[in-house]
Write a protein that holds these residues in place. Structure first.
Motif, PDB file in Angstrom:
ATOM      1  N   UNK A  25       0.832  -1.198   0.000  1.00 36.32           N
ATOM      2  CA  UNK A  25       0.000   0.000   0.000  1.00 36.32           C
ATOM      3  C   UNK A  25       0.872   1.255   0.000  1.00 36.32           C
ATOM      4  N   UNK A  26       0.375   2.338  -0.613  1.00 34.22           N
ATOM      5  CA  UNK A  26       1.109   3.601  -0.563  1.00 34.22           C
ATOM      6  C   UNK A  26       1.254   4.072   0.884  1.00 34.22           C
ATOM      7  N   UNK A  27       2.413   4.688   1.187  1.00 33.58           N
ATOM      8  CA  UNK A  27       2.606   5.180   2.547  1.00 33.58           C
ATOM      9  C   UNK A  27       3.301   6.530   2.509  1.00 33.58           C
ATOM     10  N   UNK A  28       2.910   7.383   3.446  1.00 40.87           N
ATOM     11  CA  UNK A  28       3.529   8.695   3.564  1.00 40.87           C
ATOM     12  C   UNK A  28       3.100   9.661   2.477  1.00 40.87           C
ATOM     13  N   UNK A  29       3.615  10.854   2.588  1.00 40.64           N
ATOM     14  CA  UNK A  29       3.337  11.900   1.603  1.00 40.64           C
ATOM     15  C   UNK A  29       4.233  11.708   0.386  1.00 40.64           C
ATOM     16  N   UNK A  30       3.719  12.029  -0.792  1.00 38.30           N
ATOM     17  CA  UNK A  30       4.551  11.924  -1.990  1.00 38.30           C
ATOM     18  C   UNK A  30       5.732  12.894  -1.915  1.00 38.30           C
ATOM     19  N   UNK A  31       6.800  12.559  -2.611  1.00 36.36           N
ATOM     20  CA  UNK A  31       7.929  13.460  -2.767  1.00 36.36           C
ATOM     21  C   UNK A  31       8.059  13.784  -4.245  1.00 36.36           C
ATOM     22  N   UNK A  32       8.648  14.925  -4.546  1.00 33.37           N
ATOM     23  CA  UNK A  32       8.833  15.320  -5.936  1.00 33.37           C
ATOM     24  C   UNK A  32      10.306  15.167  -6.283  1.00 33.37           C
ATOM     25  N   UNK A  33      10.560  14.499  -7.410  1.00 32.19           N
ATOM     26  CA  UNK A  33      11.915  14.280  -7.896  1.00 32.19           C
ATOM     27  C   UNK A  33      12.030  14.883  -9.288  1.00 32.19           C
ATOM     28  N   UNK A  86      16.074  10.527 -17.280  1.00 31.88           N
ATOM     29  CA  UNK A  86      15.784   9.812 -18.515  1.00 31.88           C
ATOM     30  C   UNK A  86      14.620   8.863 -18.272  1.00 31.88           C
ATOM     31  N   UNK A  87      13.872   8.606 -19.356  1.00 32.83           N
ATOM     32  CA  UNK A  87      12.755   7.667 -19.277  1.00 32.83           C
ATOM     33  C   UNK A  87      12.809   6.755 -20.495  1.00 32.83           C
ATOM     34  N   UNK A  88      12.353   5.528 -20.298  1.00 28.99           N
ATOM     35  CA  UNK A  88      12.190   4.574 -21.391  1.00 28.99           C
ATOM     36  C   UNK A  88      10.926   3.783 -21.091  1.00 28.99           C
ATOM     37  N   UNK A  89      10.561   2.893 -21.981  1.00 32.34           N
ATOM     38  CA  UNK A  89       9.411   2.037 -21.721  1.00 32.34           C
ATOM     39  C   UNK A  89       9.666   1.133 -20.530  1.00 32.34           C
ATOM     40  N   UNK A  90      10.913   0.912 -20.204  1.00 27.35           N
ATOM     41  CA  UNK A  90      11.256   0.000 -19.122  1.00 27.35           C
ATOM     42  C   UNK A  90      11.458   0.642 -17.773  1.00 27.35           C
ATOM     43  N   UNK A  91      11.743   1.954 -17.728  1.00 25.80           N
ATOM     44  CA  UNK A  91      12.006   2.544 -16.424  1.00 25.80           C
ATOM     45  C   UNK A  91      12.328   4.015 -16.470  1.00 25.80           C
ATOM     46  N   UNK A  92      12.780   4.523 -15.313  1.00 28.36           N
ATOM     47  CA  UNK A  92      13.017   5.949 -15.117  1.00 28.36           C
ATOM     48  C   UNK A  92      14.296   6.157 -14.322  1.00 28.36           C
ATOM     49  N   UNK A  93      15.093   7.133 -14.734  1.00 26.45           N
ATOM     50  CA  UNK A  93      16.222   7.612 -13.959  1.00 26.45           C
ATOM     51  C   UNK A  93      15.864   8.996 -13.458  1.00 26.45           C
ATOM     52  N   UNK A  94      16.247   9.331 -12.218  1.00 29.64           N
ATOM     53  CA  UNK A  94      15.831  10.608 -11.657  1.00 29.64           C
ATOM     54  C   UNK A  94      16.807  11.076 -10.581  1.00 29.64           C
ATOM     55  N   UNK A  95      16.716  12.370 -10.252  1.00 28.99           N
ATOM     56  CA  UNK A  95      17.513  12.986  -9.192  1.00 28.99           C
ATOM     57  C   UNK A  95      16.609  13.303  -8.008  1.00 28.99           C
ATOM     58  N   UNK A  96      17.167  13.194  -6.791  1.00 24.39           N
ATOM     59  CA  UNK A  96      16.405  13.523  -5.589  1.00 24.39           C
ATOM     60  C   UNK A  96      17.358  14.004  -4.506  1.00 24.39           C
ATOM     61  N   UNK A  97      16.858  14.876  -3.586  1.00 24.16           N
ATOM     62  CA  UNK A  97      17.748  15.486  -2.594  1.00 24.16           C
ATOM     63  C   UNK A  97      17.975  14.675  -1.329  1.00 24.16           C
ATOM     64  N   UNK A  98      17.217  13.624  -1.110  1.00 23.64           N
ATOM     65  CA  UNK A  98      17.342  12.823   0.113  1.00 23.64           C
ATOM     66  C   UNK A  98      17.303  11.341  -0.236  1.00 23.64           C
ATOM     67  N   UNK A  99      17.906  10.507   0.614  1.00 22.61           N
ATOM     68  CA  UNK A  99      17.799   9.055   0.374  1.00 22.61           C
ATOM     69  C   UNK A  99      16.326   8.613   0.412  1.00 22.61           C
ATOM     70  N   UNK A 100      16.022   7.576  -0.345  1.00 22.11           N
ATOM     71  CA  UNK A 100      14.664   7.036  -0.390  1.00 22.11           C
ATOM     72  C   UNK A 100      14.541   5.896   0.612  1.00 22.11           C
ATOM     73  N   UNK A 101      13.402   5.842   1.299  1.00 24.03           N
ATOM     74  CA  UNK A 101      13.201   4.870   2.377  1.00 24.03           C
ATOM     75  C   UNK A 101      12.498   3.595   1.920  1.00 24.03           C
ATOM     76  N   UNK A 102      12.360   3.388   0.617  1.00 21.94           N
ATOM     77  CA  UNK A 102      11.688   2.185   0.115  1.00 21.94           C
ATOM     78  C   UNK A 102      12.272   1.819  -1.238  1.00 21.94           C
TER      79      UNK A 102
END
Length: 144
Positions: free
Chosen positions: A68-76, A80-96
């Motif tokens: 299930x979704x948990x917590x508030x969304x974060x914006x990153x 790059x994007x492809x049909x298979x996935x996404x690369x992105x930048x973010x300012x804090x480590x991700x907890x999941x």
């Protein structure tokens, strides 16, 4: 031969979706791309075709226990994007390791379940991560 959920079709490098979930993900990616980048058109469906994607993406972390979704969304910030996935930048480590990536596709939300595959530290405290799309899912910001 299979490469990350896609089957290679001979030597031409064409990738075909194996399941209805793969096809739904592919359609979601192209819906987001065509709304944000109207000049981009589907070409060869190679597994490695990537597009620069300098757009904001909303990530909602997903519980490992029950999905299930948990917590508030974060914006990153997309990289790059492809049909298979996404690369992105973010300012804090991700907890999941699993999250829902939601894209604004011309006023309509496209949400894709994503599994984080890698993360590395970048300059000035930022991180760069990447993951593969697993399935198209309902927008986690809307009531069920």
């Amino acid at each position: 031969m299979s490469y990350g959920g896609f089957a290679r079709n001979g030597e031409a490098g064409w990738a075909t979706c194996l399941t209805a979930a793969d096809e739904a993900v592919r359609e979601g990616v192209w819906q987001a791309l065509s709304a944000l980048m109207p000049d981009v058109r589907p070409g060869e469906r190679r597994e490695s075709v990537r597009f620069n994607f300098p757009y904001l993406v909303r990530l909602t972390l997903v519980s490992e226990e029950d999905g299930t979704p948990r917590g508030s969304p974060i914006v990153v910030v997309g990289r790059q994007i492809s049909e298979g996935g996404l690369g992105f930048y973010h300012p804090k480590p991700l907890a999941a390791r699993r999250m829902i990536a939601t894209f604004d596709a011309g006023g309509e939300a496209v949400s894709l379940l994503m599994e984080l595959l890698w993360c590395r530290s970048r300059q000035q405290g930022w991180y760069e991560s990447g993951g593969r799309f697993v399935a198209r899912v309902p927008n986690p910001d809307l009531p069920a």
